[in-house]
Design a protein around this motif. Sequence first.
Motif, short mmCIF file in Angstrom:
data_model
loop_
_atom_site.label_atom_id
_atom_site.label_comp_id
_atom_site.label_asym_id
_atom_site.label_seq_id
_atom_site.Cartn_x
_atom_site.Cartn_y
_atom_site.Cartn_z
N ASN A 79 -4.64 1.00 1.74
CA ASN A 79 -4.37 1.44 3.11
C ASN A 79 -5.62 1.36 3.98
O ASN A 79 -5.57 0.91 5.13
CB ASN A 79 -3.83 2.88 3.08
CG ASN A 79 -2.56 3.03 3.87
OD1 ASN A 79 -2.01 2.08 4.39
ND2 ASN A 79 -2.08 4.25 3.97
N ASP A 80 -6.74 1.81 3.42
CA ASP A 80 -8.00 1.76 4.16
C ASP A 80 -8.40 0.32 4.48
O ASP A 80 -8.91 0.03 5.57
CB ASP A 80 -9.11 2.44 3.35
CG ASP A 80 -8.90 3.94 3.23
OD1 ASP A 80 -8.11 4.49 4.03
OD2 ASP A 80 -9.51 4.55 2.34
N PHE A 111 -2.36 5.84 -8.91
CA PHE A 111 -1.52 5.22 -7.88
C PHE A 111 -1.94 5.68 -6.49
O PHE A 111 -1.98 4.87 -5.55
CB PHE A 111 -0.05 5.54 -8.13
CG PHE A 111 0.65 4.57 -9.03
CD1 PHE A 111 1.05 3.34 -8.57
CD2 PHE A 111 0.88 4.88 -10.36
CE1 PHE A 111 1.68 2.43 -9.40
CE2 PHE A 111 1.51 3.99 -11.20
CZ PHE A 111 1.91 2.75 -10.73
N ASN A 112 -2.26 6.95 -6.34
CA ASN A 112 -2.64 7.46 -5.02
C ASN A 112 -3.99 6.90 -4.57
O ASN A 112 -4.14 6.52 -3.40
CB ASN A 112 -2.69 8.98 -5.03
CG ASN A 112 -1.34 9.62 -4.79
OD1 ASN A 112 -0.93 9.81 -3.66
ND2 ASN A 112 -0.62 9.92 -5.86
N ALA A 118 0.82 -1.21 0.00
CA ALA A 118 0.00 0.00 0.00
C ALA A 118 0.86 1.26 0.00
O ALA A 118 0.61 2.20 -0.76
CB ALA A 118 -0.93 -0.01 1.21
N GLN A 119 1.90 1.28 0.83
CA GLN A 119 2.77 2.46 0.89
C GLN A 119 3.57 2.62 -0.40
O GLN A 119 3.76 3.74 -0.88
CB GLN A 119 3.72 2.34 2.09
CG GLN A 119 3.04 2.41 3.43
CD GLN A 119 2.24 3.71 3.60
OE1 GLN A 119 2.68 4.79 3.25
NE2 GLN A 119 1.04 3.57 4.17
N LYS A 174 -9.05 -1.29 8.24
CA LYS A 174 -10.27 -1.99 8.63
C LYS A 174 -9.95 -3.38 9.17
O LYS A 174 -10.57 -3.85 10.14
CB LYS A 174 -11.21 -2.09 7.45
CG LYS A 174 -11.81 -0.75 7.01
CD LYS A 174 -12.73 -0.93 5.82
CE LYS A 174 -13.30 0.42 5.38
NZ LYS A 174 -14.16 0.27 4.17
N GLU A 175 -8.98 -4.04 8.57
CA GLU A 175 -8.63 -5.39 9.02
C GLU A 175 -8.00 -5.41 10.40
O GLU A 175 -8.10 -6.39 11.12
CB GLU A 175 -7.68 -6.05 8.01
CG GLU A 175 -8.34 -6.38 6.67
CD GLU A 175 -7.37 -6.99 5.68
OE1 GLU A 175 -6.14 -7.00 5.99
OE2 GLU A 175 -7.81 -7.46 4.62
N HIS A 176 -7.34 -4.29 10.75
CA HIS A 176 -6.66 -4.24 12.05
C HIS A 176 -7.48 -3.51 13.11
O HIS A 176 -7.04 -3.38 14.24
CB HIS A 176 -5.30 -3.53 11.90
CG HIS A 176 -4.29 -4.37 11.20
ND1 HIS A 176 -4.19 -4.43 9.83
CD2 HIS A 176 -3.31 -5.19 11.68
CE1 HIS A 176 -3.21 -5.24 9.49
NE2 HIS A 176 -2.66 -5.71 10.59
N SER A 177 -8.69 -3.02 12.73
CA SER A 177 -9.51 -2.31 13.71
C SER A 177 -10.36 -3.29 14.52
O SER A 177 -10.54 -4.43 14.15
CB SER A 177 -10.43 -1.32 12.97
OG SER A 177 -11.29 -2.00 12.08
#
Length: 296
Positions: free
Chosen positions: A288-289, A280-281, A217-218, A293-296
């Motif tokens: 990134n989003d 790309f952005n 993502a970065q 969500k997966e880590h929230s």
Amino acid sequence: MMTTATGHAPITGVVDTPTRSRRIRGLQGVGWLGYASAAIIVLAALIAVFGPLLAPYPPNQSDLANAFVGASPAHPLGFDSQGRDLLSRLLVGARSSMLGALIVIVLAMTAGTVLAVLAAWRKGWLDSVISSGSDLVFAFPGLLLAVLAAAVFGPSQWSAALSLAVAFTPYVARIVRGAALRERSMPYIEALEVQGSSAWSICTRHIVPNIAPMLVAQATILFGWAALDLAAISFLGLGVQPPQADWGVMAAEGQTGVLQGFPAESMAAGTALVLVIVAFNVLGERLNDRQAKEHS
């Protein structure tokens, strides 16, 4: 297989890490805008690879009699100030524009990830030294480093790409370090250490693969910024040098046409850059989003 509340397998016998479940999952969950951005990126990549074969005319073939001649069926974008076919230069210029950004991202992501994982693993004084060094380099703008590199090594695509890679590395290291520290504190890492796994094995086989989705993502977001910065450097005459076809060079050379009422060259190069950078952005932000969500 039973798992704990944290999503990791219980530490019994041979440790089963969460690596497999957290591998890169492609473009799932990025929405239609993410898919559209990915399609633009794939198209740009194909043009970068096959542009010289698709170009209907030699990109540097000049005929001053055709200077600023408008579009026609044989020349869909017309000619530039030197009588060169704009479509051919746009197609061929995609390669240097995309390749330069790819060089920046590969170098910056590799160096930044190595430094960040090393700092997260060793901690202590090494972490402090790497963090302080990153902050020091982070204080220098990429364009300033490009000017210095051009003064020392001469203006070229390689000097511009290397200078931007140096400028992007602290940013990568700062973000990756946080993710690596979180992964370093996971229970399965301690279990692997108890079982005698080496630091190299744990970092390369578990920590880095588990933070790979964040790295992708970065890298996607930074690719757009690298393409923009390289175009700006070439626009200033410090990157790709004329008459080589490049989108930044085309934007710079098109200034003459803009002043004379023939903006086709600048508009063609500028539109291509905007589409690629935005794609790309947008895709990077969607990825990134999804990670958030997966880590929230």
